[in-house]
Design a protein around this motif. Structure first.
Motif, PDB file in Angstrom:
ATOM      1  N   GLU A 548       0.720  -1.309  -0.139  1.00 29.56           N
ATOM      2  CA  GLU A 548       0.113  -0.013   0.078  1.00 29.56           C
ATOM      3  C   GLU A 548       0.971   1.122   0.009  1.00 29.56           C
ATOM      4  O   GLU A 548       0.674   2.264  -0.741  1.00 29.56           O
ATOM      5  CB  GLU A 548      -0.888   0.047   1.218  1.00 29.56           C
ATOM      6  N   GLY A 551       2.536   1.872  -3.160  1.00 31.26           N
ATOM      7  CA  GLY A 551       1.524   2.334  -4.399  1.00 31.26           C
ATOM      8  C   GLY A 551       1.656   1.174  -5.430  1.00 31.26           C
ATOM      9  O   GLY A 551       1.363   1.329  -6.587  1.00 31.26           O
ATOM     10  N   ASN A 553       0.549  -2.180  -7.287  1.00 27.92           N
ATOM     11  CA  ASN A 553      -0.642  -2.699  -7.753  1.00 27.92           C
ATOM     12  C   ASN A 553      -0.522  -4.430  -7.922  1.00 27.92           C
ATOM     13  O   ASN A 553      -1.418  -5.098  -8.452  1.00 27.92           O
ATOM     14  CB  ASN A 553      -1.023  -2.492  -9.179  1.00 27.92           C
TER      15      ASN A 553
END
Length: 591
Positions: A548, A551, A553
């Motif tokens: 998280e 950032g 994915n």
């Protein structure tokens, strides 16, 4: 050199263990530890994992699968408390050293995080990797001193329809019959389980987290059988806790899993599973190999001394390598995966200024649970699974390993060992039978003699199950070191012990310090116990938090929930209203 039955040179053994560790470290990084900077890779992707036990290895595995550049630093040995330990100098004729260990391990079927990781570790011939090296044991033996022993099957059971009355009567009768205690005490214990299982979350955290298991089951007022089996054995032996300090929430949650697992509900496999060989050979070494293939770098012999802060972030870790050289390690993210007592030593004033809640870790409690192995010249017919020694002052449990291992013990050592009786000592504070001293105050030879005496007192009351003549040698966990000036032992691997109210002192895996993440069995987890499962679950939560912040994915690590009987959910909703109204659980009535 093989040991005599009762003669040991611990200094020689420790020197051999350290030398073996250094050799492994060289193998992992292609020679001696590199003097070049440890962290290399794309900006924003560099992770330093501090600690090489199950938590650290899990974090490194998950991060490397997601493309991060990971270096893992460990002071002593890969695998931490879960590793196996070669007994130095015992191999002969081309055979490897005898396998020792910190203590035997078992993998309950309600473990789900750790088995998921094991499935992703390739192992030759196994379709599900290392996971296929887990095998179920069919029974548990409870041995009494000067009394009849009993065995419990631990295979799958049919799931029965639930009602409060049927739960109380069926379980109560089964306990009273199997454990040979008064029927009213079996019913009473079933009632206590029913109270917990039907308690809402608010009551579990608000009331039962702050109540000790011993008080909850009224242990001081019950029979010897009840205290020995359902108060002490269930906690200090079966789930590595202390009945007088462990919370109802912790022990009750484990009881919930043990009740659900035999019906194969919400679990990964059989109730009681063990590995089919020495841990390093069938799990840890394949795990390290898998991570090497993923690009993880390993530094063994690296002791973490501190964390440097800059701009409200961790800028570097200060380490001392195996050669005594001090240096700093820079990274984008730091995962502290060290045991609680080591991790909290890193919390400087600068760290606590950003994460003040970490100061509460000083209130976490550790005690000892370490193992000793007895190598035997003939197989020991004790049990097809684990054995608990009900009346042993040192709260002993054991398992005989040769019957379970694919590679037999005659292929190790000098070839004459036919079995290994691996014993866990759960109580290091109570006086023993021979010397009247707790294990902490016994020399290593006194520990070996004392444990052997407690085992034979339980097993030989119906015949010679264990004979002195069959004892080839023994090996005590090398984490236990005798301090002659203090006339007591030190322990390099204490165990976190859950105490009532300790949930408030345990940290989340991530907080206000943006690039610091915590992984270890002291971190808040669903399993809520000092276990390999807790270490694995906490590492997954730390990795998810890191993803998280970064950032990323990448797919998040899967997190599993513990079993909770769906049939009792209506009762838990009722209990939520009762707890909010400050009323007791509907089944919590005086007896």
């Amino acid at each position: 050199m093989a040991r005599n039955r009762w003669t040991v040179s611990r200094r020689t053994a420790l020197r051999g263990t350290v030398a073996a560790g250094v050799a492994v470290a060289g193998g992992l990084v292609g020679g001696a530890l590199s003097a070049t900077p440890a962290m290399a890779g794309p900006e924003g992707r560099r992770v330093a994992v501090l600690g090489g036990g199950v938590a650290g290895l899990t974090a490194a595995h998950e991060l490397s699968e997601r493309g991060f550049q990971v270096t893992i630093f460990e002071r002593r040995a890969w695998g931490g408390k879960a590793r196996s330990v070669p007994v130095p100098g015992t191999g002969a004729g081309g055979r490897p050293d005898l396998p020792g260990e910190h203590g035997f391990r078992f993998f309950p079927g309600f473990y789900q995080h750790l088995p998921d990781t094991m499935r992703r570790i390739p192992f030759p011939g196994n379709p599900n990797g290392v996971w296929n090296n887990l095998i179920a044991v069919p029974e548990a033996r409870f041995a009494r001193r000067d009394g009849d022993d009993f065995r419990l099957p631990v295979g799958p059971l049919a799931r029965m329809p639930f009602s409060p009355d049927s739960f109380r009567e069926t379980l109560g009768a089964a306990l009273a019959t199997s454990l040979k205690m008064p029927p009213n005490e079996g019913i009473y214990f079933a009632d206590r389980l029913l109270v917990f299982n039907s308690s809402c979350d608010a009551r579990r955290y608000g009331q039962w987290e702050h109540t000790s298991w011993h008080d909850y089951v009224d242990g001081h007022a019950r029979s010897h059988e009840f205290r020995a089996l359902l108060s002490r054995t269930l906690t200090s032996i079966m789930v590595a806790a202390k009945e007088d300090v462990a919370s109802v929430r912790t022990i009750g949650t484990m009881g919930e899993q043990f009740l659900g697992n035999p019906a194969e509900v919400g679990n990964d496999g059989a109730l009681d599973r063990v590995l089919n060989g020495p841990t390093n050979a069938v799990w840890i070494e394949p795990w390290l190999q898998r991570m090497r293939e993923l690009g993880v770098r390993f530094e063994l012999g690296a002791e973490v001394r501190g964390l440097d802060m800059r701009g409200g972030r961790i800028a570097a870790a200060r380490i001392v390598d195996q050669g005594g050289a001090a240096r700093t390690v820079e990274a984008d993210y730091f995962v502290v995966a060290m045991p609680a007592e080591q991790a909290r030593a890193l919390w400087s004033a600068d760290v606590l200024a950003v994460r003040p809640e970490l100061a509460a870790m000083n209130r976490l409690y550790s005690d000892w649970m370490n193992g000793i192995q007895f190598y035997l010249r003939r197989p020991a017919a004790i049990s097809q699974g684990h054995t608990a020694y009900i009346d042993a002052p040192w709260a002993l449990t054991s398992i005989t390993q040769n019957q379970l291992w694919t590679r037999k013990l005659t292929e190790f050592g000098d070839g004459s060992v036919q079995d290994c009786l691996s014993v866990d000592i759960s109580d290091w504070n109570s006086p023993g039978l021979l010397y009247g001293k707790p294990a902490k105050e016994c020399t290593h030879e006194e520990i070996a003699r004392e444990v052997w005496a407690q085992l034979t007192a339980h097993l030989n009351d119906r015949g010679d199950v264990l004979r002195d003549a069959d004892l080839h040698s023994w090996f005590l966990d090398p984490g236990i070191t005798w301090q002659p000036d203090q006339r007591r032992n030190a322990n390099a691997d204490p165990l976190l012990i859950n105490t009532a109210g300790s949930w408030d002192y345990r940290p989340e895996p991530h907080g206000a310090l943006e690039n610091l993440f915590l992984a270890g069995d002291y971190v808040r987890t669903n399993i809520d116990l000092a276990t390999m499962e807790g270490a694995n679950e906490s590492a997954r939560a730390a990795v998810n938090a890191l993803l998280e912040v970064a950032g990323s994915n990448a797919e998040r690590c899967q997190l599993f929930t513990l079993y909770r009987a769906a049939e009792l959910e209506p009762l838990r909703r009722i209990d939520a209203d009762r707890y909010a109204a400050r009323q007791p659980n509907m089944f919590d009535v005086p007896v």
